[in-house]
Design a protein around this motif. Structure first.
Motif, short mmCIF file in Angstrom:
data_model
loop_
_atom_site.label_atom_id
_atom_site.label_comp_id
_atom_site.label_asym_id
_atom_site.label_seq_id
_atom_site.Cartn_x
_atom_site.Cartn_y
_atom_site.Cartn_z
N GLU A 55 -0.41 -6.82 10.37
CA GLU A 55 -0.53 -7.87 11.24
C GLU A 55 0.13 -9.14 11.81
OE1 GLU A 55 -3.93 -5.46 9.79
OE2 GLU A 55 -2.66 -6.02 8.44
N MET A 56 0.32 -9.59 10.06
CA MET A 56 1.23 -10.74 10.10
C MET A 56 2.27 -10.66 10.69
SD MET A 56 -1.54 -12.54 9.06
CE MET A 56 -0.36 -13.78 8.20
N ARG A 57 2.55 -9.68 10.94
CA ARG A 57 4.57 -9.06 11.59
C ARG A 57 3.95 -9.38 13.45
NH1 ARG A 57 8.27 -5.76 7.87
NH2 ARG A 57 7.49 -6.36 5.79
N ALA A 58 3.39 -8.30 13.75
CA ALA A 58 2.98 -8.63 14.42
C ALA A 58 2.27 -10.08 15.09
CB ALA A 58 2.04 -7.80 15.12
N LEU A 59 1.79 -10.68 14.72
CA LEU A 59 1.42 -11.56 15.27
C LEU A 59 1.99 -12.97 16.11
CD1 LEU A 59 -1.95 -11.69 13.83
CD2 LEU A 59 -1.80 -11.58 15.97
N GLU A 60 3.48 -12.72 14.85
CA GLU A 60 4.33 -13.34 15.17
C GLU A 60 5.29 -13.63 16.61
OE1 GLU A 60 8.15 -12.09 12.16
OE2 GLU A 60 6.52 -12.88 10.64
N TYR B 200 -17.65 -7.43 5.93
CA TYR B 200 -18.07 -7.78 4.21
C TYR B 200 -17.88 -6.47 3.55
CZ TYR B 200 -22.35 -6.81 3.91
OH TYR B 200 -24.23 -6.64 4.34
N GLY B 201 -17.44 -6.10 2.38
CA GLY B 201 -18.09 -4.62 2.21
C GLY B 201 -16.46 -4.27 1.38
N ASP B 202 -16.91 -3.05 0.74
CA ASP B 202 -15.37 -1.94 -0.04
C ASP B 202 -14.74 -1.10 1.24
OD1 ASP B 202 -17.98 -0.19 0.24
OD2 ASP B 202 -17.39 0.20 -1.50
N GLY B 203 -15.40 -1.32 2.43
CA GLY B 203 -14.54 0.09 3.21
C GLY B 203 -12.84 -0.68 3.86
N LYS B 204 -12.37 0.44 4.55
CA LYS B 204 -11.67 -0.31 5.43
C LYS B 204 -12.12 -0.48 6.93
CE LYS B 204 -7.46 1.48 7.04
NZ LYS B 204 -6.90 0.91 7.79
N GLY B 205 -11.16 -2.16 7.11
CA GLY B 205 -11.52 -1.95 8.21
C GLY B 205 -11.98 -3.84 9.26
N LYS B 206 -11.33 -4.64 7.35
CA LYS B 206 -13.04 -5.77 7.82
C LYS B 206 -11.21 -6.31 8.54
CE LYS B 206 -12.93 -5.76 3.16
NZ LYS B 206 -13.20 -5.01 2.47
N THR B 207 -9.83 -6.60 8.37
CA THR B 207 -9.51 -7.14 8.29
C THR B 207 -8.16 -6.87 9.85
OG1 THR B 207 -7.96 -8.16 6.26
CG2 THR B 207 -6.63 -7.88 7.42
N GLY C 146 -5.23 8.42 -5.29
CA GLY C 146 -3.97 7.53 -6.18
C GLY C 146 -3.36 7.38 -4.70
N THR C 147 -4.07 7.17 -3.37
CA THR C 147 -2.68 7.50 -2.29
C THR C 147 -2.49 5.94 -2.46
OG1 THR C 147 -3.26 9.46 -1.48
CG2 THR C 147 -2.36 7.44 -0.54
N ALA C 148 -1.07 5.31 -2.41
CA ALA C 148 -0.84 4.14 -2.90
C ALA C 148 -1.20 3.23 -0.84
CB ALA C 148 0.45 3.36 -3.12
N ALA C 149 -1.24 2.10 -0.57
CA ALA C 149 -2.04 2.22 0.66
C ALA C 149 -0.20 2.04 1.51
CB ALA C 149 -1.37 0.21 0.69
N ARG C 150 -0.34 2.04 2.07
CA ARG C 150 1.05 2.68 3.16
C ARG C 150 1.21 1.65 4.39
NH1 ARG C 150 -1.74 7.94 6.15
NH2 ARG C 150 -2.84 6.54 5.74
N ASP C 151 2.59 1.10 4.48
CA ASP C 151 2.57 0.78 5.86
C ASP C 151 1.83 1.08 7.23
OD1 ASP C 151 4.59 -0.93 4.06
OD2 ASP C 151 6.69 -0.35 4.97
N GLY C 152 1.55 0.28 8.13
CA GLY C 152 1.36 0.69 9.31
C GLY C 152 0.19 1.38 9.46
N VAL C 153 -1.20 1.60 7.94
CA VAL C 153 -2.13 2.07 8.75
C VAL C 153 -2.94 1.10 7.46
CG1 VAL C 153 -3.51 3.76 7.57
CG2 VAL C 153 -1.09 4.39 8.35
N GLU C 154 -2.80 0.77 5.68
CA GLU C 154 -3.22 -0.22 5.30
C GLU C 154 -2.62 -1.29 5.29
OE1 GLU C 154 -5.22 4.21 4.68
OE2 GLU C 154 -2.56 2.95 3.91
N ARG C 155 -1.95 -1.66 5.25
CA ARG C 155 -0.83 -2.68 5.18
C ARG C 155 0.02 -3.59 6.22
NH1 ARG C 155 2.43 -1.45 0.13
NH2 ARG C 155 3.92 -0.02 0.91
N GLY D 228 0.54 -12.38 3.10
CA GLY D 228 0.96 -12.86 4.63
C GLY D 228 2.31 -11.17 4.95
N SER D 229 2.18 -10.33 4.30
CA SER D 229 3.69 -9.44 4.20
C SER D 229 2.93 -8.11 5.57
CB SER D 229 4.20 -9.09 3.02
OG SER D 229 3.35 -7.99 2.93
N SER D 230 1.56 -8.50 5.65
CA SER D 230 1.37 -6.70 6.65
C SER D 230 2.30 -7.29 7.45
CB SER D 230 -0.30 -7.02 6.34
OG SER D 230 -0.99 -8.45 7.21
#
Length: 176
Positions: free
Chosen positions: A48-53, A11-18, A167-176, A44-46
């Motif tokens: 990780e979900m794509r790779a797990l397929e 848990y927490g506000d940091g990156k890395g939980k998922t 202001g940097t948005a979530a990036r494919d492959g890093v944050e989503r 479900g569009s992250s």
């Protein structure tokens, strides 16, 4: 092989939980351990979900109706998403009871409980009486005493600095 059956809570506000939770699922999949992931408050569009397929013994469930944050949903959208979350959780619990899931990732279950979109009493009953040998990994933003009390591993992810703050948005492959 050592028996599975412990509970993890990140848990927490940091990156890395998922990322940590999915990493455990990937590790288990590499050993042929059947697993499932339920994403709450995510669509479900992250990556990780794509790779797990690619893993036939990993079942993925997410809220396809999720279009934004729960606080910005109408009452109708919120109930529709909550119904899908409850259904996905019931499916995952059934997979565990049938022995078809030995590592269960419940991504953002803490946040779904906080939002009142998942029945706390029912979920805690499942956690307390889950089948032997089922490892459970839970994530959430705020520390939840009920989840922490039941967990064997409790890890707080604490953000010190994140590009999102500038202001940097979530990036494919890093944050989503």
């Amino acid at each position: 092989m050592e028996e599975l059956g412990l509970v993890h809570y990140y848990y927490g506000d940091g990156k890395g939980k998922t990322t940590a939770a999915m990493g455990l699922l990937l590790r288990a999949a590499g050993w042929g351990i059947p697993g499932a992931v339920v994403q709450f408050l995510k669509n479900g569009s992250s990556g990780e979900m794509r790779a797990l397929e690619a893993f036939p013994h990993v079942v993925e469930m997410a809220v396809k109706c999720q279009k934004g944050f729960s606080f910005s949903m109408t009452a109708e959208e919120r109930e529709e998403c909550a119904a899908v979350m409850r259904e996905n959780l019931e499916k995952a619990e059934q997979l565990c009871r049938e022995g078809r899931c030995r590592l269960l990732v419940l991504d953002e279950i803490g946040s779904a409980l906080d939002a009142g979109m998942v029945d706390r009493k029912g979920f805690l009953a499942f956690l307390d009486h889950r089948p032997a040998g089922v490892e459970v990994v839970m994530t959430g933003h705020r520390r939840d005493g009920d989840l922490a009390e039941r967990a064997d591993y409790v890890t707080q992810m604490c953000k010190e600095k994140h590009p999102y703050d500038c202001g940097t948005a979530a990036r494919d492959g890093v944050e989503r």
